[in-house]
Motif scaffolding. Structure first.
Motif, mmCIF file in Angstrom:
data_model
loop_
_atom_site.group_PDB
_atom_site.id
_atom_site.type_symbol
_atom_site.label_atom_id
_atom_site.label_comp_id
_atom_site.label_asym_id
_atom_site.label_seq_id
_atom_site.Cartn_x
_atom_site.Cartn_y
_atom_site.Cartn_z
ATOM 1 N N VAL A 29 0.844 -1.189 0.000
ATOM 2 C CA VAL A 29 0.000 0.000 0.000
ATOM 3 C C VAL A 29 0.882 1.242 0.000
ATOM 4 C CG1 VAL A 29 -1.745 1.287 1.262
ATOM 5 C CG2 VAL A 29 -1.831 -1.190 1.220
ATOM 6 N N THR A 31 0.828 5.509 -0.072
ATOM 7 C CA THR A 31 -0.052 6.645 0.218
ATOM 8 C C THR A 31 0.700 7.952 0.003
ATOM 9 O OG1 THR A 31 -1.063 5.316 1.939
ATOM 10 C CG2 THR A 31 -1.600 7.626 1.942
ATOM 11 N N THR B 28 -4.327 6.813 -1.854
ATOM 12 C CA THR B 28 -3.762 5.528 -1.503
ATOM 13 C C THR B 28 -3.719 4.647 -2.739
ATOM 14 O OG1 THR B 28 -4.738 5.737 0.666
ATOM 15 C CG2 THR B 28 -3.979 3.566 0.041
ATOM 16 N N LYS B 30 -3.127 0.826 -3.791
ATOM 17 C CA LYS B 30 -2.969 -0.529 -3.249
ATOM 18 C C LYS B 30 -2.667 -1.500 -4.378
ATOM 19 C CE LYS B 30 -6.409 -3.147 -1.865
ATOM 20 N NZ LYS B 30 -7.539 -3.656 -1.060
#
Lengths: 133, 182
Positions: A29, A31, B28, B30
């Motif tokens: 992940v 960010t 974000t 992913k």
């Protein structure tokens, strides 16, 4: 936890992706957000109700990366957390490198279909695939 | 919490959200891998349960040797208004373009002016948005907690910005055309 420098961050990010390569499941992940902590901003006045909309100088960006481990894995110290701060001046260079690292790291995504000719002969299956998003 | 069909639309909406809330919005990315065999196995198990004792071995043996398949999800989230914008893809060809568009959005986060070539548009854009923007901001202040109201305000504010991201979308649009040819 202190932020890594950009170079360090990339080195560790490559490691993170490499670690994932042998596995058949899991996540990474990434960010990004504006770094607002400890950054000077003018007071909100009646003239500027939301001073963050037009800050006097460009703000740095905070980039984070984790391997998305939680709970037991976190206790077992398997969770990896990386972070770095990118100054506004470095943004284009950083993201070019970032794109390169991600492109190499995300190797389980569908590759571009190179069997076009074979597909054209089959035709009907190909047409349906093109119609999709 | 919509998933957008095209990355251009996601990019456009995310840019508008960042315009309205540059310091709280986060993006974000992913990257997730699922073992395709595990997925199949789970499905087969379900099927087996439904059928109940009808030759369990034959269905499970057919599922092997598929490489794990990953996907990429982009999510723009603003905790203040609760707005979430998403885009999901499985195509490797899109990765570097998407990351570079994260860079474009990063410029907005950093409150940098638009890159060269769009400077002319940007030069008078703030003036144009000032009037409309001010009004929208007041609306947002009043109804900070109610989600639909803020998104409406955001839409009004974003009008001045529509052209620029449209320009960006045009560039990406070319890529899409190419895809259509094959």
């Amino acid at each position: 936890m202190a932020h890594s420098s950009n170079d360090e961050f990339f080195a560790k990010l490559v490691e993170l992706f490499d670690y994932r390569k042998g596995k058949d499941h899991g996540s990474i992940v990434l960010t990004q957000k504006r770094l607002t902590y400890d950054q000077p901003l003018p007071e909100a006045t009646s003239d500027t109700i939301l001073p963050d909309l037009h800050p006097p100088q460009p703000m740095p960006i905070l980039i984070r990366a984790t391997n998305a481990k939680g709970k037991e894995k976190r206790r077992a110290k398997e969770k990896v957390k990386l972070s770095t701060v990118v100054d506004a001046d470095n943004l284009p260079a950083f993201f070019e490198r970032y794109a390169e690292v991600c492109k190499v790291g995300m190797n389980t995504l569908k590759p571009r279909d190179r069997r076009r000719k074979g597909k054209a002969k089959k035709k009907k299956g190909g047409a349906a695939a093109v119609g999709g998003p | 919490m919509p998933y957008y069909d095209t990355s251009q639309e996601w990019l456009r909406q995310s840019a508008l959200l960042l315009e309205a809330r540059p310091s709280t919005t986060r993006i974000t990315t992913k990257y997730h891998i699922t073992a395709s065999s595990a997925r199949r196995r789970a499905r087969d198990l379900k099927r087996l349960k439904a059928q109940q004792e009808s030759e369990p071995t034959t269905t499970t043996t057919s599922t092997t040797t598929k490489p794990p398949r990953g996907f990429l999800t982009l999510k723009t989230f603003d905790p203040h208004s609760g707005t979430t914008l998403k885009y999901k893809t499985t195509k490797a060809a899109e990765v570097s373009r998407l990351i570079l568009s994260l860079g474009q959005l990063g410029r907005r986060m950093a409150a940098l002016p638009e890159p060269e070539g769009r400077d002319a548009v940007m030069a008078d854009a703030p003036v144009a948005t000032e009037g409309g923007g001010e009004a929208a901001v007041v609306v947002e202040e009043k109804e900070k907690k109610s989600e639909p109201a803020t998104t409406a305000g955001k839409g009004g504010q974003g009008q001045g910005q529509g052209q620029q991201s449209g320009g960006g979308g045009g560039g990406v649009g070319k890529g899409k055309k190419k895809k259509g040819k094959k």
